[in-house]
Motif scaffolding. Structure first.
Motif, short mmCIF file in Angstrom:
data_model
loop_
_atom_site.label_atom_id
_atom_site.label_comp_id
_atom_site.label_asym_id
_atom_site.label_seq_id
_atom_site.Cartn_x
_atom_site.Cartn_y
_atom_site.Cartn_z
N LEU A 29 0.83 -1.20 0.00
CA LEU A 29 0.00 0.00 0.00
C LEU A 29 0.87 1.25 0.00
CD1 LEU A 29 -2.93 1.12 0.26
CD2 LEU A 29 -2.51 1.24 2.73
N GLN B 99 -3.25 3.53 -2.60
CA GLN B 99 -3.38 2.65 -3.76
C GLN B 99 -2.33 1.54 -3.72
OE1 GLN B 99 -2.05 5.21 -7.33
NE2 GLN B 99 -2.20 6.66 -5.61
N ILE B 100 -2.65 0.46 -4.45
CA ILE B 100 -1.68 -0.61 -4.67
C ILE B 100 -1.47 -0.73 -6.18
CG2 ILE B 100 -2.36 -1.84 -2.57
CD1 ILE B 100 -3.76 -3.89 -4.39
N TYR C 286 -6.39 -4.09 8.05
CA TYR C 286 -5.48 -4.24 6.92
C TYR C 286 -5.84 -5.41 6.01
CZ TYR C 286 -2.97 -8.38 8.63
OH TYR C 286 -2.63 -9.65 9.00
N ILE D 172 -7.03 -4.94 2.46
CA ILE D 172 -6.07 -4.61 1.40
C ILE D 172 -5.78 -5.89 0.63
CG2 ILE D 172 -3.74 -3.75 0.90
CD1 ILE D 172 -3.90 -2.24 3.60
N TYR D 173 -6.27 -5.97 -0.58
CA TYR D 173 -5.97 -7.10 -1.44
C TYR D 173 -6.07 -6.66 -2.89
CZ TYR D 173 -11.06 -7.79 -0.58
OH TYR D 173 -12.41 -7.63 -0.40
N HIS E 151 -8.80 -4.67 -4.63
CA HIS E 151 -8.96 -3.28 -4.21
C HIS E 151 -7.74 -2.49 -4.68
CE1 HIS E 151 -11.79 -4.45 -0.64
NE2 HIS E 151 -12.38 -4.51 -1.82
N GLN F 38 -7.61 0.94 -4.84
CA GLN F 38 -7.42 2.18 -4.08
C GLN F 38 -8.35 2.21 -2.87
OE1 GLN F 38 -7.72 2.91 -7.67
NE2 GLN F 38 -9.90 2.51 -7.70
N TYR F 39 -8.02 3.09 -1.94
CA TYR F 39 -8.69 3.18 -0.65
C TYR F 39 -8.92 4.66 -0.37
CZ TYR F 39 -6.83 -1.51 -0.69
OH TYR F 39 -6.52 -2.78 -1.08
N LYS G 12 -10.94 -10.92 2.16
CA LYS G 12 -10.13 -10.33 3.22
C LYS G 12 -9.47 -11.40 4.09
CE LYS G 12 -13.45 -8.02 5.00
NZ LYS G 12 -13.91 -6.92 5.82
N THR H 169 -6.09 -12.43 2.69
CA THR H 169 -4.98 -11.53 3.02
C THR H 169 -4.44 -11.85 4.40
OG1 THR H 169 -5.72 -9.70 1.62
CG2 THR H 169 -4.36 -9.14 3.50
#
Length: 404
Positions: A44, A54-55, A207, A210-211, A214, A216-217, A318, A321
């Protein structure tokens, strides 16, 4: 990734590096266990200029969503949430035509159909879109971009309400997707977007959301910037408990928008106070995640040493992750269960934990059940109330390890 996908800046700062994991929804069949799995970095970053989290876009949406394992209707609380939303939106806006983007299996639009309101779902996954059609929800199989938005508008007319729930984080071309939203909506219409709030993600150590699906956040600040790229202006925001803490963004075409509500200003102030409009709010995030990982592993290792049985509940993206980041394998988590029959007999990506029907828990009577979709805590606690009959306990890994 060298540039921000929203503003094009090369000024990206690392916030949390989770190593490399396989795609979270690529569940393995028995035959696939002897094959190699590809993993992708999961790191991230924050754009220091526009503050979009973002990733890297290492996996295309076509790879993930052409055949998809997630069916929204298997969550009863999510269906209730959708019905309440439709009831409120129809009462306030009186739409004559509703379009939902990423409409999944029709979990939301079926409530619109029940009211006799014309609607259309735009769903990229053929398998879940087929389920929507079978449920009587008109559905078009497509990814949204400016061209798709224009084509739908030309065929069906502009929409009074465009709904985009749990999809704004899933699109690597956020500018093109936003332009597609603007193409769909009437000049005096409304766009409603639900997406996880980066504020709660950071503050509550969420957290595992976050995968690779996705890309962006969002804070409200970064979402407002993203909406503006398509000619949409943010006019209101609601804070929701879904997914551990989400925001519902209400936007309109710029010429019809007017001034933002007091709630927009209030949430922007909260984000700024938390340090999310600069880099200060992210400094300790990685340390808290490392502590969470150690606490969960310590619990599982101790349980195994004492001969206690631990199984999982749920096989959400999720959860994969979390399992991969912590290195949790069947020696620590014997199996997990899921209500979605699509996943039965398959294995979680990476760590390859078997996925079984929920009835298996009552048969085996484990000592602990690790709840992977912790965001559905109330719903799942009710579903697993029978575990207390043999003295079993539930384990929630986030925001901090809790055994109840």
């Amino acid at each position: 990734m060298t540039t921000c996908r929203l503003c094009g800046s090369s000024n990206l700062a690392g916030v949390l590096d989770l190593g490399a994991t396989p795609p979270c929804e690529r569940f393995l069949t028995e035959e696939m266990l002897g094959e190699p799995e590809i993993t992708y970095p999961l790191h991230l970053r924050i754009c220091a200029d526009c503050r979009l989290a973002q990733i890297p876009p290492l996996i295309t949406p076509e790879e993930t969503f052409t055949e998809y394992a997630y069916f929204s209707s298997y969550s009863t609380s999510w269906v209730r949430h959708a019905r309440a939303y439709v009831d409120d939106a129809v009462e306030r806006l009186r739409p004559s035509f509703v379009v939902e983007v990423a409409s999944n299996d029709g979990y939301l639009l079926r409530h619109v159909v029940e009211r006799g309101i014309r609607c259309l779902g735009i769903e990229p996954s053929a398998n879940v879109g087929r389920a929507a059609k079978e449920a009587g929800v008109p559905t078009r199989t497509a990814f949204l971009g400016p061209e798709t938005g224009a084509a739908v508008r030309a065929e069906h007319g502009p929409a009074d309400l465009v709904v985009a729930n749990n999809v704004y984080a899933h699109v690597p071309d956020v500018v093109g997707f936003t332009e597609g939203l603007r193409a769909l909506v009437a000049d005096d219409g409304w766009v409603s977007i639900e997406v996880q709030h980066l504020l709660t993600l950071v503050e509550l150590n969420q957290y595992d959301t976050i995968y690779h699906e996705h890309f962006q956040y969002y804070t409200v600040a970064s979402a407002r910037r993203a909406l503006a790229t398509g000619g949409l202006a943010l006019v209101d925001v609601e804070l929701l408990p879904t997914h551990g803490g989400s925001i519902r963004l209400w936007a309109r075409p710029e010429d019809a928008a007017g001034e933002p509500s007091d709630r927009v200003v209030e949430v922007l102030d909260r984000e700024k106070a938390a340090g999310l409009h600069d880099m200060s709010g992210y400094v300790e995030f990685a340390d808290r995640v490392a502590t969470l990982r150690r606490d969960l592993l310590r619990f599982l290792v101790d349980a195994a040493a004492k001969g206690r049985t631990v199984v999982g509940y749920g096989a959400p993206g999720k959860g994969n992750t979390l399992l991969n980041h912590c290195g949790i394998r069947p020696d620590l988590l014997r199996y997990t269960v899921d209500r979605n029959p699509y996943k039965h007999g398959r294995y979680t990506p990476g760590v390859r934990i078997p996925i079984l029907p929920p009835e298996r828990i009552a048969l085996d009577r484990p000592d602990y059940v690790l709840v992977l979709p912790w965001n559905l805590r109330e719903e799942i606690t009710g579903q697993l109330a029978y575990v207390r009959e043999w003295g079993g306990r539930l384990v929630f890994p986030i925001p901090a390890l809790e055994v109840v």
